[in-house]
Scaffold this active site. Structure first.
Site, mmCIF file in Angstrom:
data_model
loop_
_atom_site.group_PDB
_atom_site.id
_atom_site.type_symbol
_atom_site.label_atom_id
_atom_site.label_comp_id
_atom_site.label_asym_id
_atom_site.label_seq_id
_atom_site.Cartn_x
_atom_site.Cartn_y
_atom_site.Cartn_z
ATOM 1 N N ARG A 1 0.956 -1.128 0.212
ATOM 2 C CA ARG A 1 0.056 0.006 -0.170
ATOM 3 C C ARG A 1 1.000 1.199 -0.139
ATOM 4 O O ARG A 1 1.957 1.270 0.405
ATOM 5 C CB ARG A 1 -0.607 -0.022 1.250
ATOM 6 C CG ARG A 1 -1.891 -1.256 1.453
ATOM 7 C CD ARG A 1 -2.677 -1.086 2.893
ATOM 8 N NE ARG A 1 -2.250 -1.606 3.922
ATOM 9 C CZ ARG A 1 -1.657 -0.771 4.518
ATOM 10 N NH1 ARG A 1 -1.827 0.555 4.264
ATOM 11 N NH2 ARG A 1 -0.879 -1.026 5.537
ATOM 12 N N TYR B 1 -1.241 -3.746 -6.920
ATOM 13 C CA TYR B 1 -1.059 -4.430 -6.088
ATOM 14 C C TYR B 1 -2.647 -4.350 -4.560
ATOM 15 O O TYR B 1 -3.215 -3.030 -4.710
ATOM 16 C CB TYR B 1 -0.591 -3.748 -4.996
ATOM 17 C CG TYR B 1 0.099 -4.532 -3.644
ATOM 18 C CD1 TYR B 1 0.903 -4.905 -3.288
ATOM 19 C CD2 TYR B 1 -1.118 -3.505 -1.985
ATOM 20 C CE1 TYR B 1 0.121 -5.948 -1.991
ATOM 21 C CE2 TYR B 1 -0.695 -4.011 -1.394
ATOM 22 C CZ TYR B 1 -0.060 -5.695 -1.165
ATOM 23 O OH TYR B 1 -0.346 -5.874 0.346
ATOM 24 N N GLY B 2 -2.742 -5.437 -4.405
ATOM 25 C CA GLY B 2 -4.112 -5.706 -3.290
ATOM 26 C C GLY B 2 -4.715 -5.228 -3.178
ATOM 27 O O GLY B 2 -5.931 -3.724 -3.364
ATOM 28 N N LYS C 1 -9.249 -2.275 2.086
ATOM 29 C CA LYS C 1 -9.118 -0.868 3.077
ATOM 30 C C LYS C 1 -10.282 -0.316 2.089
ATOM 31 O O LYS C 1 -10.041 1.167 3.376
ATOM 32 C CB LYS C 1 -7.202 -0.847 2.729
ATOM 33 C CG LYS C 1 -6.617 -2.021 3.033
ATOM 34 C CD LYS C 1 -6.691 -2.335 5.035
ATOM 35 C CE LYS C 1 -6.173 -3.596 4.703
ATOM 36 N NZ LYS C 1 -6.336 -3.803 6.476
ATOM 37 N N HIS D 1 -10.185 -1.769 11.594
ATOM 38 C CA HIS D 1 -9.480 -2.540 11.308
ATOM 39 C C HIS D 1 -9.252 -4.268 12.521
ATOM 40 O O HIS D 1 -8.351 -4.340 12.917
ATOM 41 C CB HIS D 1 -8.228 -2.216 11.031
ATOM 42 C CG HIS D 1 -6.821 -2.946 10.757
ATOM 43 N ND1 HIS D 1 -5.420 -2.359 10.415
ATOM 44 C CD2 HIS D 1 -6.819 -3.714 9.463
ATOM 45 C CE1 HIS D 1 -4.799 -2.631 9.469
ATOM 46 N NE2 HIS D 1 -5.576 -4.144 9.248
ATOM 47 N N SER E 1 -0.796 -3.590 10.771
ATOM 48 C CA SER E 1 -0.911 -4.455 9.417
ATOM 49 C C SER E 1 0.466 -4.964 9.339
ATOM 50 O O SER E 1 1.164 -4.983 10.702
ATOM 51 C CB SER E 1 -0.624 -3.528 8.147
ATOM 52 O OG SER E 1 -1.527 -2.863 7.667
ATOM 53 N N CYS F 1 0.883 -7.773 12.278
ATOM 54 C CA CYS F 1 0.969 -7.791 13.583
ATOM 55 C C CYS F 1 0.887 -9.110 14.367
ATOM 56 O O CYS F 1 0.789 -9.296 15.115
ATOM 57 C CB CYS F 1 0.436 -6.874 13.931
ATOM 58 S SG CYS F 1 1.873 -5.546 14.114
ATOM 59 N N ASN G 1 -2.732 -14.821 12.132
ATOM 60 C CA ASN G 1 -2.617 -16.065 12.542
ATOM 61 C C ASN G 1 -3.463 -16.446 14.092
ATOM 62 O O ASN G 1 -3.593 -16.700 15.118
ATOM 63 C CB ASN G 1 -1.183 -16.076 13.542
ATOM 64 C CG ASN G 1 -0.309 -15.615 12.686
ATOM 65 O OD1 ASN G 1 -0.393 -16.370 11.475
ATOM 66 N ND2 ASN G 1 1.195 -15.654 12.445
ATOM 67 N N ASP H 1 -9.106 -9.419 9.154
ATOM 68 C CA ASP H 1 -8.881 -7.949 9.114
ATOM 69 C C ASP H 1 -9.487 -7.261 9.006
ATOM 70 O O ASP H 1 -9.533 -5.754 9.661
ATOM 71 C CB ASP H 1 -8.263 -8.000 7.995
ATOM 72 C CG ASP H 1 -6.868 -6.754 7.034
ATOM 73 O OD1 ASP H 1 -6.614 -6.376 8.195
ATOM 74 O OD2 ASP H 1 -7.565 -6.541 6.478
ATOM 75 N N ASN I 1 6.135 -8.859 2.140
ATOM 76 C CA ASN I 1 4.613 -8.758 1.204
ATOM 77 C C ASN I 1 4.408 -8.942 0.375
ATOM 78 O O ASN I 1 3.685 -8.558 0.006
ATOM 79 C CB ASN I 1 4.669 -7.032 1.814
ATOM 80 C CG ASN I 1 3.159 -6.527 1.832
ATOM 81 O OD1 ASN I 1 2.482 -7.312 2.801
ATOM 82 N ND2 ASN I 1 2.362 -5.928 1.380
ATOM 83 N N ARG J 1 1.715 -12.321 -0.815
ATOM 84 C CA ARG J 1 0.627 -12.527 -0.163
ATOM 85 C C ARG J 1 -0.269 -13.915 -0.851
ATOM 86 O O ARG J 1 0.306 -14.189 -1.700
ATOM 87 C CB ARG J 1 -0.578 -11.364 -0.345
ATOM 88 C CG ARG J 1 0.395 -9.900 -0.150
ATOM 89 C CD ARG J 1 -0.371 -10.176 1.452
ATOM 90 N NE ARG J 1 -0.009 -8.700 2.137
ATOM 91 C CZ ARG J 1 -0.809 -7.938 3.378
ATOM 92 N NH1 ARG J 1 -1.654 -8.499 3.593
ATOM 93 N NH2 ARG J 1 -0.256 -6.969 3.035
ATOM 94 N N GLY K 1 0.156 -19.693 18.993
ATOM 95 C CA GLY K 1 -1.308 -20.819 19.773
ATOM 96 C C GLY K 1 -0.379 -20.676 21.634
ATOM 97 O O GLY K 1 -2.631 -20.762 21.866
#
Ligand code: OXD
Ligand code: MN
Length: 594
Positions: A69, A197-198, A206, A226, A248, A250, A254, A277, A374, A376, A502
């Site tokens: 971005r 780019y996405g 976004k 977010h 973003s 971070c 996960n 997200d 980055n 994806r 975990g």
């Protein structure tokens, strides 16, 4: 597909502007998807991957200058400059429309104009919103089909209404000097030019679901954040929902797909993913805050994703996934990235499409990486083994806890609970994190990123803080409890102390216990931290109670410095900074000096 006049008029206007050779309406059908994939491969935009190992999967490479971005070229175009606020780039709408129309004019010549009707959120949900993206990129169309709900059915829901978001994307020449990502919140309009780019071009994500939607939420009394959304199931089968905002790259994906440590799994604990997200949240009839994930897929960071760090994300990428800027293993036509496994491919192309030499690979030097940091995957949510049953239901899930967090080597303890909603808004407003590769610019620099919304808030951030405070007033005692976590405390050698992944479940369990008043805590100047014995360390190897005490510590000197930095950060917002937040900062300073 539709007789809606506002839709047809806008499409006619855009068509006159960009002058395409052909026009194709996208219906999201399997047949059309396959035709588009084949066409994309034919024109060299995507490569087909191994059909046996990765069915329905493709690889795309962006231009080298177009990999993240671009916040410096992202604008909020409101009539009054002060309404965009100090954290956004601003341009007067008339001036920006002119500039963008000049760039877009005739840019579809020799190209096809694709019209993509989509819903953010389950089609027909009272929490969902509709958009239409016009693009000249098949890659964008195919990504939008994964990331949103693309279907002619959105027109049935829309009827004659004018309440939909106009999204125009023009690839042009991918010229970084003329790249603009522009939001016009007062007109429900987004225009993005010269990028592929996405985050810059999947305009439902976004641009709409955060920048435009945050503005809509402010005007209409709801919130676009977010945030990931997860459901934590306990051994009794009860599920409590948590929304969490981290900047973003971070670890939102996960955490959203976390697998509990073995001993908790055996007891019957589970995590269900609702979103990774973005969360749209509204007050429900019972007065609680309900959230939906407006997206339909995951646009996740590939490097570091592996069967240990995020088994569920990796599984999600095994079919019908588009990979962007990863490494191509030529031996079996599959993909690879740093951190996937230890088998560095011998015969491979890097993310730029050049032959990659694994012998030259040096983890510390990003320029030797096979995959872009980055890079994806765009994976359908339905592939995720732990996708929540609630994901496709439009009603949303009731949120018990909101978590803020970021990468902080020092300062923030592993977890703390704010004293109340107002204090929680203060914690979110002061959030800071070390920057990552998800946006262009230096990596590892600490920057204030309130509620992880710095690049995504579509209006003045002072008003945004006030909106949070107002939502708290409406929610009253039904408001979710607000927490802050920091998985990233480092020791003197710079190693992460907390095992993360975990094991973060141990912290989530404490959070839920706090929401249910099941456990006490220690009151400190910044909020409530756990009694060390209340974070369950069962089976955690090489991690002592002493280390836990260490990372729960709130150091007075560090926090006094932090308070001074927050004061500096607050100056930007001028008289739009809510008085309540100034009061919160003063109270923090007093508490620290007690
Ligand atoms: C993302 C981002 O892609 O935050 O989610 O950059
Ligand atoms: Mn994000």
């Amino acid at each position: 597909m539709t007789n809606n006049k506002s839709v047809l008029n806008w499409i006619a206007e855009v068509k006159d502007l960009v002058t395409p050779d052909n026009v194709v309406w996208i219906d999201g059908s399997e047949k059309q998807i396959q035709e588009l994939r084949d066409e994309s491969v034919r024109i060299g935009e995507m490569e087909k991957l191994n059909e046996e190992k990765l069915p329905g999967c493709y690889l795309h490479r962006t231009k080298e200058n177009d990999v993240a971005r671009v916040e410096a070229r992202t604008f909020i175009c409101t009539t009054k400059e002060e309404d965009a606020g100090p954290t956004n780039n601003w341009c007067a709408p008339a001036e920006m429309y002119k500039k963008l129309y000049d760039i877009a004019r005739g840019s579809y010549k020799g190209r096809t104009m694709y019209i993509v009707p989509f819903s953010m959120g389950p089609i027909g949900s009272p929490l969902a919103k509709i958009g239409i993206e016009i693009t000249d990129s098949i890659y964008v169309v195919l990504n939008m089909i994964i990331m949103t709900r693309v279907s002619p059915k959105v027109f049935d829901v829309l009827g004659d209404s004018n309440d939909w978001v106009r999204c125009l994307h023009c690839k042009c020449d991918i010229d970084p000097e003329n790249r603009y990502i522009c939001q016009f919140p007062e007109d429900n309009t987004i225009i993005s030019v010269n990028s592929g780019y996405g985050g810059n071009v999947l305009l439902g994500k976004k641009c709409f679901a955060l920048r435009i939607a945050s503005y809509q939420g402010w005007k209409e009394g709801w919130m676009a954040e977010h945030m990931l959304i997860l459901g934590l199931e306990n051994p009794k089968g009860e599920v409590k929902y948590i929304a969490a905002a981290f900047p973003s790259a971070c670890g939102k994906t996960n955490l959203a797909m976390l697998i509990p440590p073995e001993y908790l799994k055996k007891k019957g604990y589970k995590v269900w993913t609702v979103g990774d997200d973005i969360a749209w949240m509204r007050i429900g009839e019972d007065g609680r805050l309900y959230a939906i994930n407006p997206e339909n897929g995951f646009f996740g960071v590939a490097p570091g994703t592996n069967s240990k760090s995020n088994f569920n994300a990796l599984e999600s990428t095994k079919k019908n996934t588009i990979f962007t800027n990863v490494c191509l293993n030529l031996d079996d036509n599959t993909v690879w990235w740093e951190g996937l496994n230890k088998d560095l491919p011998e015969n491979a192309l890097d993310w730029k499409g050049n032959k990659w030499d694994p012998k030259k690979f040096n983890k510390a030097d990003k320029s030797t990486c096979a995959a872009h940091p980055n890079s994806r995957f765009t994976a359908p949510a339905e592939n995720c083994p732990c996708i929540s049953d609630e994901f496709d239901k439009g009603a949303g899930v009731p949120i018990s806890a909101i978590i803020f967090g970021g990468r902080r080597a020092k300062t923030a303890p592993l977890v703390y609970q704010s004293k109340n909603w107002e204090n929680g808004v203060f914690v979110g407003s002061a959030m800071a994190s070390e920057t990552t590769a998800a946006a262009a610019g230096a990596v590892g620099v600490v920057r204030r990123d309130p509620m992880a919304m710095l690049p995504f808030c579509g209006y003045h951030m002072g008003d945004y803080f006030q909106h949070w405070l107002d939502m708290g007033k409406k929610l009253g005692d039904k408001a979710p409890k607000i927490f802050n976590v920091n998985w990233f405390r480092t020791d003197d050698e710079g190693n992460f102390v907390w095992p993360g992944f975990g094991d973060n479940m141990r912290v989530l369990n404490w959070i839920i216990d706090r929401c249910e008043d099941k456990v006490d805590a220690v009151e400190t100047a910044i909020g409530f931290v756990p009694n060390p014995d209340d974070i369950d360390l069962t089976d955690l190897k090489d991690f002592s109670r002493e280390t836990l005490v260490d990372i729960l510590n709130v150091d007075k000197e560090t926090w006094l410095k932090e308070a001074a930095e927050i004061e500096e950060h607050y100056k930007k917002f001028g008289d739009r900074l809510p008085a309540e937040l100034k009061k919160q900062l003063e109270t923090l300073k007093e508490n620290l000096n007690k």
